[in-house]
Design a protein around this motif. Structure first.
Motif, short mmCIF file in Angstrom:
data_model
loop_
_atom_site.label_atom_id
_atom_site.label_comp_id
_atom_site.label_asym_id
_atom_site.label_seq_id
_atom_site.Cartn_x
_atom_site.Cartn_y
_atom_site.Cartn_z
N GLN A 218 -13.68 -12.24 21.83
CA GLN A 218 -13.36 -11.92 23.22
C GLN A 218 -12.23 -12.80 23.75
O GLN A 218 -11.47 -12.40 24.62
CB GLN A 218 -14.60 -12.08 24.11
CG GLN A 218 -15.66 -11.03 23.83
CD GLN A 218 -16.89 -11.22 24.68
OE1 GLN A 218 -16.82 -11.33 25.89
NE2 GLN A 218 -18.04 -11.26 24.04
N ASP B 85 -9.73 -14.00 21.89
CA ASP B 85 -8.49 -13.42 21.35
C ASP B 85 -8.12 -12.17 22.13
O ASP B 85 -6.95 -11.95 22.44
CB ASP B 85 -8.69 -13.03 19.86
CG ASP B 85 -8.47 -14.23 18.95
OD1 ASP B 85 -7.84 -15.20 19.41
OD2 ASP B 85 -8.96 -14.20 17.81
N ALA B 86 -9.14 -11.36 22.45
CA ALA B 86 -8.89 -10.13 23.20
C ALA B 86 -8.27 -10.47 24.55
O ALA B 86 -7.34 -9.81 25.01
CB ALA B 86 -10.18 -9.34 23.39
N MET B 87 -8.80 -11.51 25.18
CA MET B 87 -8.28 -11.94 26.47
C MET B 87 -6.79 -12.29 26.37
O MET B 87 -5.98 -11.87 27.20
CB MET B 87 -9.07 -13.17 26.89
CG MET B 87 -9.28 -13.28 28.36
SD MET B 87 -10.48 -14.58 28.65
CE MET B 87 -11.78 -13.59 29.31
N ARG B 88 -6.45 -13.04 25.32
CA ARG B 88 -5.04 -13.40 25.14
C ARG B 88 -4.20 -12.16 24.85
O ARG B 88 -3.11 -12.00 25.38
CB ARG B 88 -4.89 -14.39 23.98
CG ARG B 88 -5.43 -15.77 24.31
CD ARG B 88 -5.40 -16.67 23.09
NE ARG B 88 -4.05 -16.95 22.62
CZ ARG B 88 -3.76 -17.35 21.39
NH1 ARG B 88 -4.73 -17.51 20.51
NH2 ARG B 88 -2.53 -17.60 21.06
N ALA B 89 -4.74 -11.29 24.00
CA ALA B 89 -3.99 -10.09 23.64
C ALA B 89 -3.78 -9.19 24.85
O ALA B 89 -2.80 -8.48 24.93
CB ALA B 89 -4.73 -9.33 22.54
N LEU B 90 -4.73 -9.23 25.79
CA LEU B 90 -4.63 -8.35 26.95
C LEU B 90 -3.94 -9.03 28.13
O LEU B 90 -3.98 -8.53 29.25
CB LEU B 90 -6.02 -7.88 27.37
CG LEU B 90 -6.74 -7.02 26.34
CD1 LEU B 90 -8.15 -6.73 26.77
CD2 LEU B 90 -5.99 -5.73 26.09
N GLY B 91 -3.33 -10.18 27.89
CA GLY B 91 -2.47 -10.74 28.92
C GLY B 91 -3.10 -11.75 29.86
O GLY B 91 -2.62 -11.94 30.97
N THR B 92 -4.20 -12.39 29.44
CA THR B 92 -4.78 -13.43 30.29
C THR B 92 -4.82 -14.73 29.51
O THR B 92 -5.11 -14.74 28.33
CB THR B 92 -6.24 -13.07 30.66
OG1 THR B 92 -6.28 -11.70 30.97
CG2 THR B 92 -6.70 -13.87 31.85
#
Lengths: 251, 277
Positions: free
Chosen positions: A120, A122-129
């Motif tokens: 999650q 990594d997902a946060m970083r990938a989604l711009g946060t």
């Protein structure tokens, strides 16, 4: 051996890197105030029952033990000031910090750890946060705001616990207990009584976040991160209280 | 045409790896070079630990490479700072291995997350977010789960929500990390059909990491039928066929790169492990 020290230095460096970013983010937008409020509720309001319970009984026990010792010198009247000084300067901040470390450093580490292992973060970083902005900084702010307040509550409830013993067992009146206790307090006591929880709050929240964010190795890793966070945060509470007390005793 | 798609049209290449090295304790990427053109599908096969997932993470700068160059949407991201990376990553959709859904948010909020948090996009009005989230969830046929939490969904449904979140911004490149891992064959095929649908409906380039040869086969041999739904053999209309390139990885190196026919013709013992007839 050298590998061990290398790992230690690298961990120390990573921690300061995280701390620096978390602090810098306080002055940088975007701010996630919703998350700050949520964390304040979890850390502050959530810890209230246990802090009240522990505070009460620490004052209660302290008064009992002290009254016995003071009785030898015929000075049971001093029980109020002694309980007050001990609670405000030392026991209030340290006990509250230990409870919050046990309750919230572990909570933070396991929450962030689970997010890490389920990708999650990594997902946060990938989604711009920026995960530090979104996860670490709100927890840092919330703990820094709530821990001093919890400490004040613990101090007060502890005094009530001491009063219960003084009133029922030592047969003191309310003014015999509260007046000298109140008069003994100096500005210095307030400062260290509130500075300590503030510094502990920084350590507890950042240690919790640090071990959470560097979790690896599945569910087992989450368990390990949680334990490490509580142990390291608790040890630092003791080490720092010794340092801060050393400074203030000389003032 | 979106800003991202425009940039791609100018740059010509969606993603380029140029002699990329990356190591933790051991080398996980070793002199990896390849290029992905717009609209192309790239299927990456390989054993567990061969560096497939790492390659995807390096492609969007979640992991820093030690040497070589990664060019994403015409921009060299190798030395880019995290805050600048955010803008480039907004052009890429990612499906993480287990979905990577935020379990504290509802399905609807998960899908809305990229729209609400990617600042390069500017503030997207609430009704617009709502409309696009509904559209993305309808795309994966999970509109009814809008208000549920990811923990309440099955593994396959979570993967589908992950796809909805990856494609809600209509990115020109979508990365899929093991989209079918741990799913039964029927659900796995449903997921692959959705991925083919995304490719054929929106024309996005896709990179699919998998260890199932069938996943690549579906991408190479089938097209999404926009009139009747479902997949149809590509042979019926070869002109519409987007390029599907296979890559096989072994211990951080690319040991094979080529189309399906040459993959099936390969004599390499390791490569043949991944080809089933």
């Amino acid at each position: 051996m050298s590998e061990f020290f290398k790992a230690l230095v690298s961990e120390w460096q990573d921690f300061w890197f995280l701390a620096g970013r978390a602090f810098a983010n306080i002055f940088r937008s975007p701010h996630y105030w919703d998350d700050v409020a949520l964390q304040m509720e979890a850390i502050g309001v959530g810890s209230l029952p246990i802090v009240i319970l522990t505070g009460f009984f620490s004052g209660f026990v302290l008064a009992m033990q002290m009254s016995r010792a003071l009785n030898t010198y015929g000075a049971t009247g001093q029980v109020g000031p002694i309980v007050m000084i001990t609670l405000v300067r030392e026991l209030g901040p340290v006990l509250t910090a230990l409870l919050v470390a046990g309750r919230n450093a572990s909570g933070i580490a396991s929450e962030l750890g689970s997010m890490k292992v389920s990708e999650q973060i990594d997902a946060m970083r990938a989604l711009g946060t920026d995960p530090i902005q979104k996860l670490v900084t709100p927890r840092l702010i919330a703990t820094c705001v709530m821990l001093p307040q919890l400490t004040i509550v613990a101090d007060f409830v502890g005094m009530v616990g001491g009063f219960a013993i003084s009133y029922f067992s030592l047969r003191m009146t309310a003014s015999q207990y509260w007046t000298p206790a109140y008069q003994i307090l100096e500005f210095n006591d307030f400062v260290q009584g509130l500075l300590k929880p503030f510094i502990f709050a920084i350590v507890i929240s950042l240690v919790g976040c640090f071990y959470g964010m560097k979790t690896s190795g599945g569910t087992q890793g989450v368990g390990r991160a949680t334990t490490q966070a509580v142990v390291v945060a608790s040890v630092w509470v003791f080490v720092l209280t010794a340092f801060i007390t050393r400074i203030f005793v000389n003032l | 045409m979106s800003a991202g798609a425009e940039r791609v049209a100018q740059a010509g290449t969606v993603l380029e790896f140029d002699r990329v090295d990356l190591s933790f304790d051991v080398k996980v990427l070793d002199q990896v070079s390849f290029r992905v053109e717009p609209g192309e599908t790239r299927v990456i096969l390989g054993a567990a630990g061969s560096g497939k997932s790492v390659l995807l993470k390096a492609a969007i700068g979640l992991l820093r490479v030690d040497a070589g160059r990664v060019v994403l949407m015409g921009q060299d991201i190798t030395r880019l700072e995290e805050k600048d990376l955010v803008a480039v990553r907004a052009n890429v959709g990612v499906l993480f291995q287990e979905g990577g859904l935020f379990d504290s948010l509802t399905v609807g909020d998960n899908v809305a997350y990229p729209l609400e948090n990617q600042q390069v996009r500017g503030a997207v009005p609430a009704e617009e977010v709502q409309r696009r989230v509904t559209e993305a969830l309808r795309f994966v046929e999970l509109e009814q789960t809008m208000d549920q939490y990811p923990a309440e969904l099955s593994g396959g449904m979570r993967r589908r929500v992950g796809i909805a979140r990856a494609v809600v911004t209509e990115p020109p490149l979508v990365l899929y990390d093991s989209p079918t891992a741990g799913l039964d064959p029927i659900t796995a095929n449903t997921i692959m059909a959705l991925i083919a649908k995304e490719r054929d409906a929106k024309g996005a380039a896709s990179i699919i990491v998998t260890h199932r040869y069938q996943d690549g086969q579906i991408m190479a041999d089938f097209r999404y039928n926009s009139e009747r739904g479902g997949l149809i053999p590509a042979a019926a209309d070869p002109s519409s066929a987007p390029r599907t390139i296979f890559m096989v990885m072994r211990e951080g190196r690319i040991v094979f790169e080529g189309d399906k026919a040459s993959l099936e013709a390969s004599r390499d013992a390791y490569v043949r492990n991944f080809v089933r007839r």
